[in-house]
Design a protein around this motif. Structure first.
Motif, short mmCIF file in Angstrom:
data_model
loop_
_atom_site.label_atom_id
_atom_site.label_comp_id
_atom_site.label_asym_id
_atom_site.label_seq_id
_atom_site.Cartn_x
_atom_site.Cartn_y
_atom_site.Cartn_z
N VAL A 154 0.88 -1.18 0.00
CA VAL A 154 0.00 0.00 0.00
C VAL A 154 0.91 1.22 0.00
N LEU A 155 0.76 2.07 -1.02
CA LEU A 155 1.63 3.24 -1.16
C LEU A 155 0.81 4.53 -1.14
N PRO A 156 1.32 5.55 -0.43
CA PRO A 156 0.58 6.80 -0.34
C PRO A 156 0.71 7.73 -1.53
N ASP A 157 1.76 7.59 -2.34
CA ASP A 157 1.92 8.55 -3.43
C ASP A 157 2.37 7.88 -4.73
N GLY A 158 1.67 6.86 -5.11
CA GLY A 158 1.98 6.21 -6.36
C GLY A 158 1.32 4.86 -6.41
N GLY A 159 1.42 4.21 -7.48
CA GLY A 159 0.88 2.87 -7.62
C GLY A 159 2.00 1.90 -7.89
N GLY A 160 3.21 2.29 -7.50
CA GLY A 160 4.39 1.50 -7.80
C GLY A 160 4.45 0.19 -7.04
N LEU A 161 5.51 -0.52 -7.28
CA LEU A 161 5.70 -1.84 -6.69
C LEU A 161 6.93 -1.87 -5.78
N HIS A 162 7.33 -0.72 -5.28
CA HIS A 162 8.54 -0.63 -4.46
C HIS A 162 8.26 0.25 -3.24
N THR A 165 10.28 -1.57 2.52
CA THR A 165 10.72 -2.96 2.72
C THR A 165 11.62 -3.38 1.56
N ASP A 166 11.25 -2.97 0.34
CA ASP A 166 12.04 -3.32 -0.83
C ASP A 166 13.41 -2.64 -0.81
N THR A 167 13.45 -1.42 -0.29
CA THR A 167 14.73 -0.71 -0.16
C THR A 167 15.63 -1.46 0.81
N LEU A 172 20.40 -5.69 1.07
CA LEU A 172 20.92 -7.02 1.38
C LEU A 172 21.10 -7.86 0.11
N GLY A 173 20.85 -7.23 -1.05
CA GLY A 173 20.96 -7.94 -2.32
C GLY A 173 19.77 -8.84 -2.61
N LEU A 174 18.62 -8.56 -2.00
CA LEU A 174 17.43 -9.39 -2.16
C LEU A 174 16.28 -8.59 -2.76
N THR A 175 15.34 -9.31 -3.34
CA THR A 175 14.11 -8.69 -3.82
C THR A 175 12.94 -9.58 -3.43
N ARG A 176 11.78 -8.98 -3.27
CA ARG A 176 10.58 -9.75 -2.99
C ARG A 176 9.64 -9.66 -4.19
N ARG A 177 8.60 -10.46 -4.16
CA ARG A 177 7.66 -10.51 -5.27
C ARG A 177 6.37 -9.80 -4.87
N VAL A 178 6.23 -8.53 -5.31
CA VAL A 178 5.01 -7.76 -5.04
C VAL A 178 4.05 -8.05 -6.19
N VAL A 179 2.89 -8.63 -5.85
CA VAL A 179 1.92 -9.01 -6.89
C VAL A 179 0.71 -8.07 -6.92
N LEU A 180 0.58 -7.22 -5.90
CA LEU A 180 -0.55 -6.29 -5.87
C LEU A 180 -0.10 -5.00 -5.21
N SER A 181 -0.35 -3.90 -5.89
CA SER A 181 -0.03 -2.57 -5.36
C SER A 181 -1.34 -1.81 -5.23
N ILE A 182 -1.57 -1.26 -4.05
CA ILE A 182 -2.79 -0.51 -3.80
C ILE A 182 -2.40 0.93 -3.51
N LEU A 183 -3.05 1.86 -4.21
CA LEU A 183 -2.80 3.27 -4.00
C LEU A 183 -3.63 3.75 -2.82
N GLN A 184 -2.94 4.24 -1.80
CA GLN A 184 -3.64 4.80 -0.64
C GLN A 184 -4.19 6.16 -1.05
#
Length: 192
Positions: A154-162, A165-167, A172-184
């Motif tokens: 859930v993002l307050p200023d965009g519909g992005g996928l990052h 937590t992703d930062t 750590l050299g890792l990525t997660r799989r975001v399958v749904l992004s909700i614009l707050q």
């Protein structure tokens, strides 16, 4: 007196004030006291007599964890004040503050603009939430297993996928799989 007259002179243990500095000391003290009296409020702030409308930018999380619990105390201490809560737009916080559109904002410290004064209120922890009986959550997942799960953000200023937590994961050299992004919603009115 010449403008180039020194205020400090070398002494046996560093610098010492020159005669001109001693002459100016009392004059400067009086001038600073006068300036302080001029800019100080004539009386201390009394919340019981205040009638200000506070404009606060906050996320849904801040609304429910900070503002809602504080509302009863605010109404009791400052009954003449009002609270206008705006959705937070992290990319606009500094501009909103500079232009007087918001009095304060509740935001995470890592993403707060460096140009604004800030004070930590508390620290918080993230938790992993999944449905009861989820086959991959019978035990606490490792970080690698966590990254392989399907995530919602859930993002307050965009519909992005990052998000934050992703930062942290990318450091750590890792990525997660975001399958749904909700614009707050940014400026949706609070539900009563």
């Amino acid at each position: 007196m010449p403008a180039s007259m020194p205020l400090l002179l070398p002494g046996p243990r560093g610098m010492r004030p020159a005669a001109r500095a001693d002459e100016l000391r009392e004059l400067l003290r009086q001038a600073l006291e006068s300036l302080e009296r001029a800019v100080s409020p004539s009386s201390p702030f009394d919340p019981a007599k205040a009638s200000h409308t506070w404009r606060v930018a906050a996320s849904d999380y801040s609304k429910s964890t900070i503002l809602l619990p504080a509302l009863a105390g605010l109404r009791l201490a400052a009954p003449g004040t009002r609270l206008a809560v705006l959705g937070i737009a992290p990319s606009r916080i500094a501009r909103q503050a500079e232009q007087g559109e918001v009095d304060m904002a509740f935001h995470i410290s890592d993403e707060a603009p460096a140009s604004l004064h800030r004070r930590p209120l508390f620290t918080d922890q993230y938790v992993l939430v999944g449905r009861a009986g989820h086959p991959r959550l019978k035990r606490r997942p490792t970080l690698s297993q966590f990254c392989k799960l399907d995530h919602v953000i859930v993002l307050p200023d965009g519909g992005g996928l990052h998000g934050i937590t992703d930062t942290a994961l990318s450091e750590l050299g890792l990525t997660r799989r975001v399958v749904l992004s909700i614009l707050q919603p940014m400026d949706s009115p609070p539900r009563c």
